[in-house]
Scaffold this active site. Structure first.
Site, mmCIF file in Angstrom:
data_model
loop_
_atom_site.group_PDB
_atom_site.id
_atom_site.type_symbol
_atom_site.label_atom_id
_atom_site.label_comp_id
_atom_site.label_asym_id
_atom_site.label_seq_id
_atom_site.Cartn_x
_atom_site.Cartn_y
_atom_site.Cartn_z
ATOM 1 N N LYS A 115 -29.821 -2.787 -23.551
ATOM 2 C CA LYS A 115 -28.732 -2.258 -24.388
ATOM 3 C C LYS A 115 -27.375 -2.704 -23.881
ATOM 4 O O LYS A 115 -26.454 -2.921 -24.671
ATOM 5 C CB LYS A 115 -28.809 -0.727 -24.472
ATOM 6 C CG LYS A 115 -30.036 -0.271 -25.244
ATOM 7 C CD LYS A 115 -29.790 0.958 -26.082
ATOM 8 C CE LYS A 115 -30.984 1.179 -27.005
ATOM 9 N NZ LYS A 115 -31.011 2.477 -27.638
ATOM 10 N N LYS A 197 -41.894 -6.138 -32.465
ATOM 11 C CA LYS A 197 -42.229 -4.863 -33.113
ATOM 12 C C LYS A 197 -41.280 -4.547 -34.272
ATOM 13 O O LYS A 197 -40.130 -4.979 -34.268
ATOM 14 C CB LYS A 197 -42.287 -3.727 -32.086
ATOM 15 C CG LYS A 197 -40.963 -3.159 -31.669
ATOM 16 C CD LYS A 197 -41.143 -1.786 -31.004
ATOM 17 C CE LYS A 197 -39.774 -1.152 -30.857
ATOM 18 N NZ LYS A 197 -39.787 0.251 -30.546
ATOM 19 N N LYS A 200 -36.127 -0.136 -36.222
ATOM 20 C CA LYS A 200 -35.123 0.298 -37.196
ATOM 21 C C LYS A 200 -33.779 -0.399 -37.002
ATOM 22 O O LYS A 200 -32.950 -0.392 -37.887
ATOM 23 C CB LYS A 200 -34.991 1.820 -37.244
ATOM 24 C CG LYS A 200 -34.740 2.541 -35.949
ATOM 25 C CD LYS A 200 -34.630 4.044 -36.247
ATOM 26 C CE LYS A 200 -35.232 4.922 -35.190
ATOM 27 N NZ LYS A 200 -34.587 4.874 -33.881
HETATM 28 P P1 ATP Z 1 -34.461 1.100 -32.210
HETATM 29 O O1 ATP Z 1 -34.648 -0.106 -33.080
HETATM 30 O O2 ATP Z 1 -33.230 1.900 -32.536
HETATM 31 O O3 ATP Z 1 -34.679 0.851 -30.755
HETATM 32 P P2 ATP Z 1 -37.120 1.951 -32.832
HETATM 33 O O4 ATP Z 1 -37.440 1.738 -34.283
HETATM 34 O O5 ATP Z 1 -37.663 0.971 -31.879
HETATM 35 O O6 ATP Z 1 -35.581 2.109 -32.653
HETATM 36 P P3 ATP Z 1 -37.274 4.453 -31.362
HETATM 37 O O7 ATP Z 1 -36.214 5.386 -31.837
HETATM 38 O O8 ATP Z 1 -37.080 3.749 -30.072
HETATM 39 O O9 ATP Z 1 -37.609 3.396 -32.523
HETATM 40 O O10 ATP Z 1 -38.649 5.198 -31.298
HETATM 41 C C1 ATP Z 1 -39.030 6.355 -31.966
HETATM 42 C C2 ATP Z 1 -40.529 6.472 -31.825
HETATM 43 O O11 ATP Z 1 -41.192 5.559 -32.704
HETATM 44 C C3 ATP Z 1 -41.043 6.161 -30.429
HETATM 45 O O12 ATP Z 1 -42.060 7.087 -30.068
HETATM 46 C C4 ATP Z 1 -41.584 4.766 -30.550
HETATM 47 O O13 ATP Z 1 -42.586 4.487 -29.618
HETATM 48 C C5 ATP Z 1 -42.106 4.751 -31.982
HETATM 49 N N1 ATP Z 1 -42.055 3.394 -32.559
HETATM 50 C C6 ATP Z 1 -40.939 2.677 -32.781
HETATM 51 N N2 ATP Z 1 -41.235 1.487 -33.340
HETATM 52 C C7 ATP Z 1 -42.585 1.439 -33.466
HETATM 53 C C8 ATP Z 1 -43.506 0.458 -33.971
HETATM 54 N N3 ATP Z 1 -43.099 -0.696 -34.465
HETATM 55 N N4 ATP Z 1 -44.819 0.746 -33.958
HETATM 56 C C9 ATP Z 1 -45.248 1.931 -33.474
HETATM 57 N N5 ATP Z 1 -44.439 2.886 -32.988
HETATM 58 C C10 ATP Z 1 -43.116 2.666 -32.967
#
Ligand code: ATP
Ligand code: LTN
Length: 334
Positions: A115, A197, A200
């Site tokens: 970050k 992955k 969002k």
């Molecule tokens: P950012 O892009 O803001 O880092 P993110 O979409 O990766 O966000 P987080 O807010 O870090 O999501 O995670 C929220 C939850 O969703 C966590 O428990 C994370 O493990 C799960 N998660 C996020 N992306 C995935 C994915 N692609 N597949 C499965 N689980 C996910």
């Protein structure tokens, strides 16, 4: 233990719009756990401001996220669903834990490095101490299990280290939490780059299916999903795009990959993509309808928000008072 059950805590940041990955990898698993544990699900808005947010957008997204928790099946009468910023104990415990966390430990956190690189113009102290706030979230409720994705394991490890360090000095104050990593849907990949992955914060909107996408948008994104030129539908690492579509299909339908492969035997990628879109929409549409229904009932949602914050504050204060006493703060006159 709380009310005879083990305690579960998890949270999500209200940064960006939730994706199908967040739902299949996290929320959907939470729903299956909520009978067995005493559950706390927080909208961790205090974590969100470690990167710059537009205040109105943050507020709107946080309320949407809380609504989605409920719409996904977390009963707010049985699960404590609340905003982190409504329970002052998180910040209060965090301060104390800051004094039991080493700079060296925080320096090793890969999320901080990522970050910091991404937001080079705003490497603030909050970004650095983010894991300490997360430790406070978890330890405040004497949490036994924490469902998180693999990306959060390092933060859970530091939480355990801080708790053990504190317990070694002051006796058994904190429960040492365990991670809980779900089995299926653990990693949904980007539709545009299936080696990454689904996230969002991805800048390409076609890479992610958002929980609030309408049926046509879902169909379009699925149709545009990157696959390969093999022309066969198999569940294997050599075909990451096809494998991801099959994973989504299975996570939405509850089918096993080998059954799905059999089902699509001899069919083209177009048929697979259409079937994936259809199953995703069958999951998203009732969810969206439920979100809309809950949003209509503003007074009910407000009362849930208030009551659950009070409940969380009650349990949080129990731990906090104990900790304050241990470190030597004077007792509050009654
Ligand atoms: P950012 O892009 O803001 O880092 P993110 O979409 O990766 O966000 P987080 O807010 O870090 O999501 O995670 C929220 C939850 O969703 C966590 O428990 C994370 O493990 C799960 N998660 C996020 N992306 C995935 C994915 N692609 N597949 C499965 N689980 C996910
Ligand atoms: N850091 C987590 C969100 C989070 C969390 C927590 C998860 C904050 N506090 C406590 C579990 C327990 C994330 O970015 N996914």
């Amino acid at each position: 233990m709380m009310n005879g059950k083990k305690v579960l805590f998890s949270g999500m940041q209200a940064t960006g719009n939730l994706t199908l990955g967040n739902y299949l990898g996290a929320l959907k698993n939470w729903v299956t756990l909520n009978e067995e544990y005493e559950c706390f699900y927080s909208v961790v808005d205090m974590h969100s401001i470690t990167v710059r947010q537009d205040p109105a957008t943050l507020r709107k997204r946080a309320r949407k996220l809380l609504t989605i928790y409920i719409a996904a099946g977390l009963d707010p009468e049985k699960n404590c669903i609340y905003y982190q910023s409504h329970v002052s104990g998180h910040a209060e415990l965090m301060w104390i834990l800051n004094c039991f966390t080493y700079m060296g430990e925080l320096n090793r956190m890969t999320q901080f490095k990522d970050k910091a690189a991404k937001h080079a113009d705003n490497i603030n102290a909050g970004l650095f101490t983010y894991p300490v706030l997360m430790a406070a979230d978890i330890l405040l409720y004497q949490t036994d299990v924490v469902p998180v994705g693999i990306d959060q394991m390092q933060h859970l490890e530091i939480t355990r280290d801080i708790a053990e360090r504190f317990n070694n000095l002051y006796g058994d104050v904190f429960t040492i939490p365990e991670a809980y990593v779900g089995k299926v849907g653990a990693k949904i990949m980007s539709l545009q780059d299936p080696t990454k992955k689904m996230s969002k914060s991805d800048e390409n909107p076609n890479a992610s299916i958002y929980l609030m996408d309408d049926a046509d948008t879902v169909a379009r994104k699925c149709r545009r999903a990157v696959t390969d030129s093999e022309g066969v539908i198999l569940y294997r690492d050599e075909q990451p795009g096809v494998k991801n579509l099959l994973s989504i299909y299975c996570a939405c339908t509850g089918k096993q990959p080998e059954d799905a492969v059999r089902e699509f035997d001899g069919q083209g990628y177009g048929a697979l993509k259409d079937a994936v879109a259809e199953t995703v929409n069958a999951v998203l549409q009732p969810l969206q309808a439920e979100v809309a229904r809950i949003e209509q009932d503003k007074a009910w949602l407000d009362s849930i928000i208030k009551n659950n914050a009070e409940k969380a504050q009650y349990f949080a204060n129990k731990t906090l008072r104990k900790v304050q006493k241990k470190v030597g703060f004077p007792e509050r006159p009654r």
